[in-house]
Design an enzyme around this catalytic site. Structure first.
Site, PDB file in Angstrom:
ATOM      1  N   LYS A  57       2.316  11.242   7.270  1.00 26.23           N
ATOM      2  CA  LYS A  57       1.482  10.968   8.445  1.00 26.23           C
ATOM      3  C   LYS A  57       1.909  11.769   9.690  1.00 26.23           C
ATOM      4  O   LYS A  57       1.670  12.961   9.713  1.00 26.23           O
ATOM      5  CB  LYS A  57       1.412   9.458   8.690  1.00 26.23           C
ATOM      6  CG  LYS A  57       0.677   8.751   7.522  1.00 26.23           C
ATOM      7  CD  LYS A  57      -0.116   7.535   7.909  1.00 26.23           C
ATOM      8  CE  LYS A  57      -1.141   7.189   6.840  1.00 26.23           C
ATOM      9  NZ  LYS A  57      -0.779   6.100   5.930  1.00 26.23           N
ATOM     10  N   PHE A  60       0.857  -1.194   0.000  1.00 24.68           N
ATOM     11  CA  PHE A  60       0.000   0.000   0.000  1.00 24.68           C
ATOM     12  C   PHE A  60       0.885   1.233   0.000  1.00 24.68           C
ATOM     13  O   PHE A  60       1.634   1.474   0.941  1.00 24.68           O
ATOM     14  CB  PHE A  60      -0.947   0.054   1.208  1.00 24.68           C
ATOM     15  CG  PHE A  60      -1.829   1.275   1.143  1.00 24.68           C
ATOM     16  CD1 PHE A  60      -2.977   1.273   0.361  1.00 24.68           C
ATOM     17  CD2 PHE A  60      -1.481   2.449   1.800  1.00 24.68           C
ATOM     18  CE1 PHE A  60      -3.770   2.410   0.249  1.00 24.68           C
ATOM     19  CE2 PHE A  60      -2.273   3.596   1.688  1.00 24.68           C
ATOM     20  CZ  PHE A  60      -3.416   3.567   0.920  1.00 24.68           C
ATOM     21  N   ASP A  99       9.252   3.089   2.004  1.00 26.39           N
ATOM     22  CA  ASP A  99       8.055   3.867   2.334  1.00 26.39           C
ATOM     23  C   ASP A  99       7.836   3.722   3.845  1.00 26.39           C
ATOM     24  O   ASP A  99       7.311   2.711   4.312  1.00 26.39           O
ATOM     25  CB  ASP A  99       6.859   3.344   1.542  1.00 26.39           C
ATOM     26  CG  ASP A  99       5.573   4.115   1.872  1.00 26.39           C
ATOM     27  OD1 ASP A  99       5.557   4.859   2.875  1.00 26.39           O
ATOM     28  OD2 ASP A  99       4.587   3.959   1.128  1.00 26.39           O
TER      29      ASP A  99
HETATM   30  C1  LIG Z   1      -0.972   6.143   4.440  1.00 28.94           C
HETATM   31  C2  LIG Z   1       0.100   5.579   3.585  1.00 28.94           C
HETATM   32  C3  LIG Z   1       0.392   6.131   2.318  1.00 28.94           C
HETATM   33  C4  LIG Z   1      -0.441   7.221   1.677  1.00 28.94           C
HETATM   34  O1  LIG Z   1      -0.484   8.380   2.420  1.00 28.94           O
HETATM   35  P1  LIG Z   1      -1.653   9.453   2.135  1.00 28.94           P
HETATM   36  O2  LIG Z   1      -1.271  10.615   2.996  1.00 28.94           O
HETATM   37  O3  LIG Z   1      -2.941   8.799   2.558  1.00 28.94           O
HETATM   38  O4  LIG Z   1      -1.617   9.739   0.686  1.00 28.94           O
HETATM   39  C5  LIG Z   1       1.452   5.595   1.609  1.00 28.94           C
HETATM   40  N1  LIG Z   1       2.201   4.588   2.105  1.00 28.94           N
HETATM   41  C6  LIG Z   1       1.944   4.040   3.316  1.00 28.94           C
HETATM   42  C7  LIG Z   1       2.817   2.927   3.815  1.00 28.94           C
HETATM   43  C8  LIG Z   1       0.889   4.506   4.083  1.00 28.94           C
HETATM   44  O5  LIG Z   1       0.609   3.937   5.255  1.00 28.94           O
END
Ligand SMILES: *Cc1c(COP(=O)(O)O)cnc(C)c1O
Length: 401
Positions: free
Chosen positions: A254, A140, A225
């Protein structure tokens, strides 16, 4: 107006792209939230780890207010006096030496992809438009068209094509598959050090280290990520630290905004990040002084309140407690720091009904996919409060058989 009224209005006028629990929050402080009827809940999700510092942290709110009165947006057409300081502080904190600011996580991942491709053409010498990026099954990384182009979840993709080419998929945690998937056209390997959305999937020990070595050997960039796993959540500042891995490119978001503002960033070396030249990439709100002031204080709070150490200590404590729960529904309990998943057997009837039951008990958490309950409280939570949560969780597993 009561909760029901808000829910009716939302369902009429708001797009139905989420399936929230039917609780309408109007106020929050620290680890606690209150609904419009005044009922109090313990937040056990932290907005998908975007509120590691706790809700409305006084220092972060103060930074927000002070900056809001002074200067909020210049665009990058002009310079402002907050972005340079955030950039420097982020680099000092992470050991990278150049950073690019964006807003959402997905935008930062997009930026990392563009950067890796640019590197592949300018440094690795690949022919234009032929760069490939390897990602993992069940990943994700966000919701843009390019990012869902390498999602393996049909729900995220159905009816959204045509997709962006140039991505390969390997099984998560499989270093041999990574090695086999690399071709002369491979620019980068993009990975979540722990797959949170997929259900708190922790790769086999040594995978990240091995993957990094394979990338180095093949002149392929390693992109981590850390949007959800970073900034203390898993008991280290960044999850890659568990294996001593320093990515070539790291993406964060985040909790960088302390739950107050959308802030994300892409970190790398001068050699790689320096490839971006004026006009080639940007964002109107990226690096805005309000975001930067908030992010600076959000980072200060993580360090001053020792939230990384706290996540580590409280996480082990809580994981151990959870493992004492005896239930025929539980297949596995796993986690790092305060990112914890309880995987249920399919016969348990889905994680959602457990979340709904926990909500009645005053504990707010959310299922991820069908069968995993995710626990991710703000990192400021105390052992006493975790004990309270544990009692509720134990009770719900008892009452649901
Ligand atoms: C939440 C998340 C995203 C996307 O972030 P948004 O601010 O919702 O676009 C990408 N990668 C990971 C691992 C995430 O948990």
């Amino acid at each position: 107006m009561d909760s029901k009224d808000y829910i009716v209005i939302e369902d009429i006028y708001g797009a139905h792209n989420y399936h929230p629990l039917d609780v309408v929050i109007t106020r929050a402080k620290g680890i606690w939230m209150w609904d419009v009827e005044g009922k109090k809940y313990l937040d056990f999700l932290s907005a998908y780890s975007a509120v590691n510092q706790g809700h409305c942290h006084p220092r972060i709110v103060k930074a927000l207010q002070n900056q809001a009165k002074k200067l909020t947006l210049t665009s990058r057409a002009f310079r402002n006096d907050q972005w340079p300081l955030l950039a420097k502080e982020l680099c000092e904190l992470t050991g990278f030496n150049m950073v690019l600011p964006m807003n959402s996580g997905a935008e930062a991942v997009e930026t990392a992809i563009k950067l890796a491709r640019k590197w592949a053409y300018q440094k690795k010498g690949l022919p234009q438009d032929e760069a490939e990026i390897i990602a993992c099954a069940n990943n994700f990384h966000g919701r843009t068209v390019t990012i869902i182009s390498f999602s393996t979840d049909p729900l995220y993709r159905q009816d959204f094509g045509p997709f962006t080419p140039g991505f390969q998929i390997i099984p998560f945690g499989d270093a041999e598959a990574l090695e086999a998937a690399i071709t002369p056209r491979t620019a980068a390997f993009l990975v979540e050090p722990i797959q949170a959305e997929a259900g708190i999937l922790i790769p086999p020990d040594g995978f990240l280290k091995k993957a990094k070595e394979i990338c180095e050997k093949n002149n392929v960039l390693f992109i981590a990520d850390e949007i959800q796993t970073g900034l203390g959540r898993v008991g280290k500042m960044f999850a890659c630290e568990y294996e001593g891995v320093k990515p070539d490119i790291m993406v964060i978001g985040k909790s960088l905004g302390g739950g107050c503002y959308a802030v994300s960033a892409v970190l790398s070396t001068n050699e790689i990040m320096g490839l971006f030249k004026p006009g080639e990439h940007g964002s109107t709100f990226g690096g805005n002084p309000l975001a930067c002031a908030v992010a600076r204080e959000a980072l200060n709070v993580i360090q001053d309140e020792k939230l990384v150490e706290s996540a580590d200590e409280k996480g082990s404590y809580f994981l151990e407690k959870l493992r004492t729960i005896k239930s025929k529904h539980i297949k596995e309990i796993r986690g790092r720091g305060l990112l914890i998943g309880i995987e249920l057997y399919p016969e348990a009837g889905g994680a959602r009904r457990f979340c709904e039951e926990l909500m009645k008990e005053g504990l707010l958490c959310k299922e991820t996919h069908e069968n995993v309950i995710r626990f991710a409280p703000p990192l400021i939570i105390s052992k006493k409060e975790l004990d309270w949560a544990f009692k509720k969780i134990k009770k719900v597993f008892k009452s649901l058989g």
